[in-house]
Design an enzyme around this catalytic site. Structure first.
Site, mmCIF file in Angstrom:
data_model
loop_
_atom_site.group_PDB
_atom_site.id
_atom_site.type_symbol
_atom_site.label_atom_id
_atom_site.label_comp_id
_atom_site.label_asym_id
_atom_site.label_seq_id
_atom_site.Cartn_x
_atom_site.Cartn_y
_atom_site.Cartn_z
ATOM 1 N N SER A 1 -7.515 -0.234 -5.743
ATOM 2 C CA SER A 1 -6.520 0.667 -6.298
ATOM 3 C C SER A 1 -6.433 1.992 -5.535
ATOM 4 O O SER A 1 -5.952 2.029 -4.423
ATOM 5 C CB SER A 1 -6.788 0.880 -7.785
ATOM 6 O OG SER A 1 -5.629 1.339 -8.414
ATOM 7 N N ASP B 1 -1.997 2.901 7.949
ATOM 8 C CA ASP B 1 -0.597 2.765 8.347
ATOM 9 C C ASP B 1 -0.114 3.927 9.199
ATOM 10 O O ASP B 1 0.825 3.771 9.993
ATOM 11 C CB ASP B 1 0.295 2.645 7.103
ATOM 12 C CG ASP B 1 0.192 1.276 6.453
ATOM 13 O OD1 ASP B 1 -0.552 0.420 6.972
ATOM 14 O OD2 ASP B 1 0.860 1.063 5.414
ATOM 15 N N LYS C 1 -5.384 -4.453 -5.671
ATOM 16 C CA LYS C 1 -4.816 -4.017 -6.953
ATOM 17 C C LYS C 1 -3.668 -3.068 -6.654
ATOM 18 O O LYS C 1 -3.869 -1.919 -6.290
ATOM 19 C CB LYS C 1 -5.866 -3.327 -7.818
ATOM 20 C CG LYS C 1 -5.343 -2.929 -9.190
ATOM 21 C CD LYS C 1 -6.441 -2.301 -10.025
ATOM 22 C CE LYS C 1 -5.899 -1.933 -11.408
ATOM 23 N NZ LYS C 1 -4.820 -0.913 -11.328
#
Length: 434
Positions: free
Chosen positions: A320, A331, A345
């Site tokens: 999470s 990224d 999650k």
């Protein structure tokens, strides 16, 4: 690695707990609206319908997992509830129709623990306790910084003999913790014993104590000064603790950083966003989409604290909020991610109070990483996959002080990558950190 007396004490103790005990969580964006005054005699049907209304108005899936949610309400209101347990049982049955493990009912004690967990605070004296396996006595692992226990001079290894006159020889660890806990401003009397000094008494005044969820150390390995930061979970104070860790390590001339998110179940969504901004000067962090398609995008705000080389450690228990932070850094090519595939999650929960002091953790949105990835039930693939052998896992679990050292294979692999970026090695891919 040379062990300190504190390390040896920790190895001889089991069931370490803060006084009082906290339960691990991974729920986010708490609804901080204060619950209505509990009236134990009010209709249980009102409580059941309160839950139904929250799900009806907020749940992320407007199709309610293909359940006829209106019919579910009719069924709930047609029932007779003779006890609170009957109402709780009906609530759980209704939520079960959603087939969503992260949407669940919380009894008052569970809800209180969850609130404590996300707040990052507890009311007590700041003692971390454990059972000595050899003597079966309750001992102090260590007092928390800036706590009444620390200020009174309590030391690791001190034995707790009595709490408010009650001998601890007949108490479990949980019972002892419960006795020490209490409302802020109240006193607790402790009788302690210290090796070589005998017994002594202390009266400590309970207060609200910030729980450390971010720890850091400067590691000097192979002539490289590495700032090692470990995050246990994303509580309301964790971002401030991260900021202090970064600034302290930079003041101590760290050349690179390793951020350890292994076994971190998550926590507050905004905590992960704040932390990402400490490492990213620009770029997207996460987008959160609710049931109506409403999209909130969160990005860097040019407030980063460091541009030094960074590696992030993850494993199958990184979930999470941990995945939001690791994914944003990955990224944006800000860090190399090392370890195992993460938990996966990709949903956001709101924690809602109910009128009788219970609560509900309700899935209200889904989130997507900067490149658009939906990682729910998929996880994040590390840039460099390094899995621990069973023996290494057991050794690091039994000796947590070895994490982030040369005895930790995932850490040493991350260090070799950082050394490459620093021009001290030529064995790992430099492109991850350019």
């Amino acid at each position: 690695m040379k062990q300190t007396p504190l390390h040896r004490l920790k190895q001889s103790l089991r069931c370490a707990t803060l006084a009082g005990t906290l339960i691990g969580i991974s729920w986010f964006i708490p609804n901080l609206t204060a619950p209505a005054a509990a009236n134990l005699e009010e209709s249980y049907k009102t409580l059941v319908d309160e839950v139904w209304q929250m799900v009806n108005n907020q749940y992320v899936d407007p199709e309610f997992n293909q359940d006829d949610w209106e019919s579910t309400r009719e069924e709930l209101l047609e029932r007779d509830y003779e006890s609170r347990e009957d109402a709780y049982r009906a609530i759980r049955e209704a939520l079960g129709k959603l087939d969503d493990a992260d949407t669940r009912f919380l009894e008052p004690e569970q809800f209180e623990s969850l609130q404590e967990q996300t707040s990052g605070e507890l009311s007590g004296v700041g003692l971390q306790l454990a059972i000595d396996e050899e003597s079966q006595t309750i001992k102090v692992v260590e007092p928390l910084e800036n706590s009444p226990a620390k200020e009174a001079g309590v030391e690791p290894g001190d034995e707790i003999l009595a709490i408010d006159g009650q001998p601890t020889s007949l108490l479990s660890l949980e019972q002892a913790s419960e006795l020490i806990r209490g409302d802020s401003g109240t006193d607790v009397d402790l009788k302690l014993s210290r090796a070589g000094e005998g017994t002594f008494n202390l009266t400590l005044t309970r207060t609200n104590i910030e729980i450390p969820r971010v720890t850091h150390e400067l590691r000097e390995i192979d002539q490289t000064r590495v700032g090692y930061i470990q995050i246990e979970e994303f509580s309301s104070h964790a971002a401030d603790q991260m900021r202090n860790a970064i600034l302290d390590l930079q003041d101590r001339d760290a050349e690179a950083f390793v951020l350890d998110l292994r076994n971190n179940p998550g926590g507050l969504l905004y905590g992960s966003i704040e932390m990402a901004r400490m490492w990213l000067e620009q770029g997207e962090i996460v987008s959160v989409v609710d049931r109506t398609g409403g999209n909130r995008n969160f990005g860097a705000d040019q407030t980063s604290l460091s541009d030094l080389p960074l590696a992030v450690l993850v494993n199958e228990n990184s979930a999470s909020a941990s995945e939001i932070l690791a994914g944003a850094l990955q990224d944006n090519d800000r860090a190399v991610v090392v370890g195992d595939q993460t938990y996966g999650k990709g949903t956001v929960q709101a924690v809602n109070p109910l009128s009788d002091g219970s609560g509900i953790a309700l899935t209200v949105a889904r989130y997507y990483l900067p490149d658009g990835r939906d990682i729910d039930k998929k996880g994040i693939d590390p840039d460099i996959e390094v899995s621990l052998e069973d023996g290494d896992q057991m050794r690091l679990s039994a000796n947590p002080e070895l994490q982030g050292t040369e005895e930790d294979p995932q850490f040493t692999r991350a260090l070799s990558i950082l050394n490459q970026s620093l021009g001290k090695s030529s064995t790992e891919a430099h492109s991850f950190l350019e």
